[in-house]
Write a protein that holds these residues in place. Structure first.
Motif, PDB file in Angstrom:
ATOM      1  N   PRO A 171      30.680  37.152  52.326  1.00  0.00           N
ATOM      2  CA  PRO A 171      31.502  36.615  51.325  1.00  0.00           C
ATOM      3  C   PRO A 171      30.796  35.660  50.219  1.00  0.00           C
ATOM      4  O   PRO A 171      31.256  35.258  49.049  1.00  0.00           O
ATOM      5  N   ALA A 172      29.417  35.304  50.553  1.00  0.00           N
ATOM      6  CA  ALA A 172      28.653  34.753  49.297  1.00  0.00           C
ATOM      7  C   ALA A 172      28.512  35.714  48.156  1.00  0.00           C
ATOM      8  O   ALA A 172      28.413  35.061  47.224  1.00  0.00           O
ATOM      9  N   ILE A 173      28.608  37.080  48.446  1.00  0.00           N
ATOM     10  CA  ILE A 173      28.476  37.919  47.352  1.00  0.00           C
ATOM     11  C   ILE A 173      29.871  38.266  46.721  1.00  0.00           C
ATOM     12  O   ILE A 173      30.056  38.288  45.608  1.00  0.00           O
ATOM     13  N   SER A 174      30.923  38.274  47.541  1.00  0.00           N
ATOM     14  CA  SER A 174      32.330  38.906  47.199  1.00  0.00           C
ATOM     15  C   SER A 174      33.094  37.770  47.776  1.00  0.00           C
ATOM     16  O   SER A 174      33.942  38.335  48.669  1.00  0.00           O
ATOM     17  N   PRO A 175      33.382  36.588  47.075  1.00  0.00           N
ATOM     18  CA  PRO A 175      34.301  35.633  47.811  1.00  0.00           C
ATOM     19  C   PRO A 175      35.569  35.844  47.600  1.00  0.00           C
ATOM     20  O   PRO A 175      36.471  35.161  48.456  1.00  0.00           O
TER      21      PRO A 175
END
Length: 332
Positions: A171-175
């Motif tokens: 999620p930090a890359i693709s929130p």
């Protein structure tokens, strides 16, 4: 002769059995449970799968990106020492991920990462079209600009190869969960084999159980879908049935790379069952209960070995042994 461009490492003289597409990075491990300094290890889910596959005896190529910088040199040495052939694109600095370990050894990540295959498209296409199996997932399947190139390569492989996918959601890359869900379903529909964790599926589909989501993914086209649940053990679904298995009891050093070792062992186990490649696809679609039990046990054991030691350190073939497709789980 294979097409190759200037940014690619030399390819093996024989066609690889497995080609993995995805990010390579350096994991910086921070363990508050100890007083020691942070440790740097080569990492990235697809790279870990490639190393795990090679250690289990499969000729393996990795389509990836890293730079000629200190972190990239660390990755290059690691891949070379494990016999993984590299096809390298992109021009950005080598990516990093900082993993901070919790009291139970589970890792929480922060990233400084880019994903681009620019300059390696011809060599990458040649590799996937001459492989028996192609795997991808994680950041490579969601982060522009390389995500679309990754899906294109996976689709190009399907005539000759079986394919697999592990979302390994970050999620930090693709929130944007809706966008990540849509992208994941594209890759699931293009894959014969899918593996996900309960955390992946809970984040992507918070309105249903992970196993309900796994079953929905099976209906999108794969022949086999696997769910890892940490200490609860794995579940594997096929169109013939369901297998559940308890996790092996071990002293956990950390869980870094455990899911990747499970994925690599799934691929290696299916190779032993002669269920990879276009010729193996009918076998993959009709695996027996004994086959799937053996496969689950083989991958479960690989994950346990990885959890028993620090970092993403998957087992070698001599440690894991061979798949035993005639050995059913007691009581199954």
């Amino acid at each position: 002769m294979r097409a190759q461009d200037l940014t690619s490492e030399p390819l093996p003289t024989q066609d690889p059995v497995v080609t993995v597409i995805g990010e390579s990075l350096v994991d910086i491990i921070v363990d508050p449970r100890t007083a020691g300094p942070a440790e740097a290890h080569p990492g990235g889910s697809p790279m870990n799968v490639a190393v795990g596959s090679a250690r289990l005896g499969l000729a393996t190529s990795l389509v990836t990106h890293y730079a000629h910088d200190p972190n990239g040199l660390l990755i290059g040495r690691h891949l070379h020492s494990n016999g993984v052939s590299v096809i390298r694109g992109g021009s950005a600095p080598t990516s990093t991920a900082t993993a901070t370990l919790g009291p139970d050894g589970a890792a929480a990540y922060t990233f400084d990462i880019s994903w681009d295959l620019n300059g390696a498209s011809l060599a990458a296409l040649a590799a996937v079209q001459t492989s028996a199996h192609v795997h991808t997932g994680s950041i490579a399947s969601v982060l522009p600009p390389g995500d679309q190139a990754t899906l294109t390569l996976l689709d190009a492989a399907k005539e000759a190869a079986t394919t697999s996918y592990d979302p390994n959601c970050r999620p930090a890359i693709s929130p944007d969960v809706a966008a990540a869900r849509s992208q994941a379903e594209l890759f699931v529909a293009s894959s014969d084999i899918v593996k996900a964790s309960d955390e992946d599926l809970t984040w992507l589909y918070p309105y249903r159980t992970p196993e309900e989501s796994l079953a929905a993914w099976l209906e999108l086209g794969p022949s086999l879908v696997a769910l890892t649940r940490g200490a609860a053990g794995p579940v594997i679904l096929t169109h013939q049935g369901r297998v559940e298995m308890a996790a092996e009891s071990i002293a956990v050093a950390d869980t870094v790379g455990a899911g990747d070792s499970f994925m690599a062992a799934l691929i290696a186990g299916l190779a032993q069952l002669q269920a990879l490649g276009a010729a193996g696809r009918p076998k993959l679609r009709t695996l027996t209960s004994a086959d799937v039990h053996a496969l689950a046990g083989y991958a479960n054991r690989a994950a346990a070995i990885t959890c028993s030691r620090p970092g993403a350190n998957p087992p070698h073939a001599a440690e894991l042994g061979h798949l035993s497709p005639t050995a059913l789980v007691k009581g199954a």
